[in-house]
Design a protein around this motif. Structure first.
Motif, PDB file in Angstrom:
ATOM      1  N   SER A 390       0.810  -1.219   0.000  1.00  0.00           N
ATOM      2  CA  SER A 390       0.000   0.000   0.000  1.00  0.00           C
ATOM      3  C   SER A 390       0.845   1.272   0.000  1.00  0.00           C
ATOM      4  O   SER A 390       0.372   2.320  -0.447  1.00  0.00           O
ATOM      5  CB  SER A 390      -0.927   0.006   1.222  1.00  0.00           C
ATOM      6  OG  SER A 390      -0.183  -0.125   2.421  1.00  0.00           O
ATOM      7  N   ASN A 391       2.091   1.203   0.502  1.00  0.00           N
ATOM      8  CA  ASN A 391       2.945   2.379   0.588  1.00  0.00           C
ATOM      9  C   ASN A 391       4.366   2.047   0.146  1.00  0.00           C
ATOM     10  O   ASN A 391       4.919   1.018   0.557  1.00  0.00           O
ATOM     11  CB  ASN A 391       3.003   2.911   2.034  1.00  0.00           C
ATOM     12  CG  ASN A 391       1.652   3.337   2.558  1.00  0.00           C
ATOM     13  OD1 ASN A 391       0.956   4.112   1.915  1.00  0.00           O
ATOM     14  ND2 ASN A 391       1.266   2.822   3.712  1.00  0.00           N
ATOM     15  N   ILE A 426       2.550   8.188  -9.204  1.00  0.00           N
ATOM     16  CA  ILE A 426       1.450   8.596  -8.324  1.00  0.00           C
ATOM     17  C   ILE A 426       0.185   8.820  -9.143  1.00  0.00           C
ATOM     18  O   ILE A 426      -0.914   8.409  -8.756  1.00  0.00           O
ATOM     19  CB  ILE A 426       1.834   9.857  -7.532  1.00  0.00           C
ATOM     20  CG1 ILE A 426       2.948   9.541  -6.530  1.00  0.00           C
ATOM     21  CG2 ILE A 426       0.616  10.437  -6.809  1.00  0.00           C
ATOM     22  CD1 ILE A 426       3.511  10.762  -5.821  1.00  0.00           C
ATOM     23  N   ASN A 431       0.932   4.502  -4.530  1.00  0.00           N
ATOM     24  CA  ASN A 431       1.056   5.387  -3.370  1.00  0.00           C
ATOM     25  C   ASN A 431       2.520   5.490  -2.939  1.00  0.00           C
ATOM     26  O   ASN A 431       2.973   4.789  -2.028  1.00  0.00           O
ATOM     27  CB  ASN A 431       0.193   4.881  -2.211  1.00  0.00           C
ATOM     28  CG  ASN A 431       0.105   5.898  -1.087  1.00  0.00           C
ATOM     29  OD1 ASN A 431       0.226   7.101  -1.317  1.00  0.00           O
ATOM     30  ND2 ASN A 431      -0.109   5.426   0.126  1.00  0.00           N
ATOM     31  N   ILE A 433       5.036   7.477  -0.928  1.00  0.00           N
ATOM     32  CA  ILE A 433       4.796   8.382   0.199  1.00  0.00           C
ATOM     33  C   ILE A 433       5.971   9.315   0.473  1.00  0.00           C
ATOM     34  O   ILE A 433       5.842  10.245   1.273  1.00  0.00           O
ATOM     35  CB  ILE A 433       4.458   7.594   1.480  1.00  0.00           C
ATOM     36  CG1 ILE A 433       5.614   6.662   1.868  1.00  0.00           C
ATOM     37  CG2 ILE A 433       3.164   6.813   1.286  1.00  0.00           C
ATOM     38  CD1 ILE A 433       5.388   5.933   3.191  1.00  0.00           C
TER      39      ILE A 433
END
Length: 496
Positions: A390-391, A426, A431, A433
């Motif tokens: 997720s990141n 992005i 994602n 970060i």
């Protein structure tokens, strides 16, 4: 090393991009990075003990390109306040540092903690926080206590406990203030380099020692992660991951596609699949390939030591984000084993491949360093498609050069083009970060010594004060961090 090739290239941004599309999300974090052995110096100050790098370069000084070592380096042990000032000048959100195991635990074991070592890292961490900068801390960045190497180092399964005891001390001392952790930096370099006789401990034993190391670093990381998750996360609510270096690979010809897929798994998968994949364990194609090689060579068991189901479950899922170090892209060519280059950068005799450059891509100072920013976006897509994390936090990215000039427009272009690829990723829905530039300043670049410059700041290594001076890349990067945009014309600069 060959002579430096000056690389200056322009970034062309599509006219369809709006001003908004050149702007990073408000939660995106910018950072810079260093590592303890490369900047701290003070190698024998107070009760600090000898690391593997100390031993190697004191015993074999000719291994570094200029016969130098990290004894003094940037002298950040004494000049840490100036380092913080530079981070403030750059306007970054985070500063990635590493803890020197030998400075904090001189015996290598947790029975004795150095008061001076503890004080140094407390001062550095507190000084960053006072300026509103997040300390991003790497627990292990390649400087193993020599005393532990003498006991077998990363090839000894006991290193899993030695490392986790060290990590517990670090979490206990600094976990109340440090919220983002990297357990181990670039395990591939530790194992494939260290046991491929291109890195400390400079042992020629990749066939056995390197693969033992491979498994042990993953188990050590997992043990530290599980410890943090159970004991420290409820108190401090931080995040933990392991950092992987991931060069993107593409086939030189269509006939090299299968070899390229195997190369990616050999490079990245052996150090990430066990952590990030849903299945866990070794990448199946690599495990099968190396088991067949081992059997053919007459070994009674695979040279890549299998995981038990308990170990698979223990390592799997031990991450809070994907920590990515990206620098370059290379081409893969299938060759006869006797024609394969030596691992890490030039090929792999185990796979029967050579790693080559695309002649259309610009080259940096190293002959293994082609400049292909699009490779970063491809890596990000591969990670997303393969693991579904997720990141993603980019924890290293930068350009090496032999040129010490302050007018490093080649580095400006390199950073800008890679930031553009991050924005595209992005926009694709990945994602990302944060982005951490390597490096804050010129430092001791391992076996390249002080010949190679990575720094946003130049360092005068002939000065007792190790004077730091901002390069053009520092000015550019600070403009990006402050505007959170690649549209640098907003503040009087134009790097297009």
């Amino acid at each position: 090393m060959g002579f430096v090739v000056a690389v200056v290239f322009c970034i062309v941004v599509s006219e369809s991009w709006s001003l908004q599309s050149l702007t990073f999300p408000k939660e995106f974090k910018f950072g810079v990075a260093t590592a303890a052995y490369q900047v701290e110096g003070a190698w024998n100050i107070s009760d600090k003990s000898e690391s593997t790098w100390d031993r190697l370069l004191h015993t074999h000084p000719s291994l570094s390109d200029d016969g130098s070592n990290g004894d003094v380096a940037c002298d950040s042990y004494h000049l840490w306040r100036r380092d913080i000032e530079m981070a403030v000048e750059l306007g970054v959100d985070m500063y990635r540092i590493s803890i020197a195991w030998t400075r904090l635990l001189p015996n290598g074991f947790a029975n004795y903690i150095s008061e001076d070592g503890k004080r140094f890292y407390n001062n550095l961490i507190d000084g960053l926080l006072e300026k509103g900068i997040e300390p991003l801390v790497t627990i292990y960045h390649w400087d193993l206590p020599q005393s532990l190497q003498d006991l077998g180092g990363w090839a000894n399964p006991l290193v899993i406990d030695w490392y986790s005891d060290y990590a517990r001390v670090v979490f206990t001392l600094f976990g109340d203030r440090v919220k983002t952790w990297i357990t181990i930096n670039e395990a591939l370099v530790i194992c494939d380099g260290g046991y491929g006789k291109t890195w400390v401990p400079y042992i020629d034993d990749m066939a056995i020692g390197g693969y033992l190391c491979n498994k042990h670093v993953l188990l050590a990381h997992a043990k530290a992660y599980r410890m943090y998750d159970e004991e420290f996360r409820p108190l401090y609510h931080g995040k933990v991951s392991i950092s992987n270096v991931f060069f993107w690979y593409e086939p030189e010809t269509p006939e090299d596609e299968e070899a390229t897929k195997l190369t990616i798994q050999m490079w990245e998968g052996r150090y990430a699949h066990a952590v990030y994949s849903k299945a866990g364990g070794w990448p199946p194609e690599i495990e099968k390939f190396l088991a067949a090689n081992s059997k053919r060579e007459g070994y009674p068991t695979p040279r890549l030591p299998p995981f038990t189901q308990e170990e698979i479950d223990y390592v799997r899922g031990t991450y809070d984000f994907y920590s990515l170090n990206y620098y370059t892209t290379r081409l893969v060519r299938r060759v006869k084993p006797e024609e394969a280059g030596s691992w890490i950068f030039y090929g792999n005799k185990e796979l029967g491949i050579a790693i080559v450059n695309d002649p259309s891509w610009p080259m940096a100072s190293f002959d293994w360093f082609a400049i292909h920013p699009e490779g970063l976006r491809k890596v990000l897509h591969w990670i997303n498609n393969t693991y579904g994390v997720s990141n993603v936090l980019i924890t290293e990215n930068g350009l090496p050069t032999y040129d010490a000039s302050l007018y490093d427009f080649n580095r400006v272009s390199y950073i800008k083009s890679h930031l553009e690829q991050i924005l595209l990723a992005i926009k694709d829905g990945i994602n990302v970060i944060g982005y951490t530039a390597w490096a804050l300043m010129d430092n001791f670049e391992w076996l390249s010594g002080y010949t190679v410059k990575f720094g946003l700041y130049s360092v005068d290594f002939t000065s007792p004060n190790r004077t730091r001076t901002p390069r053009e890349s520092a000015r550019f990067y600070s403009s990006v961090t402050r505007t959170r945009s690649l549209n640098t014309t907003r503040h009087g600069l134009n790097y297009y």
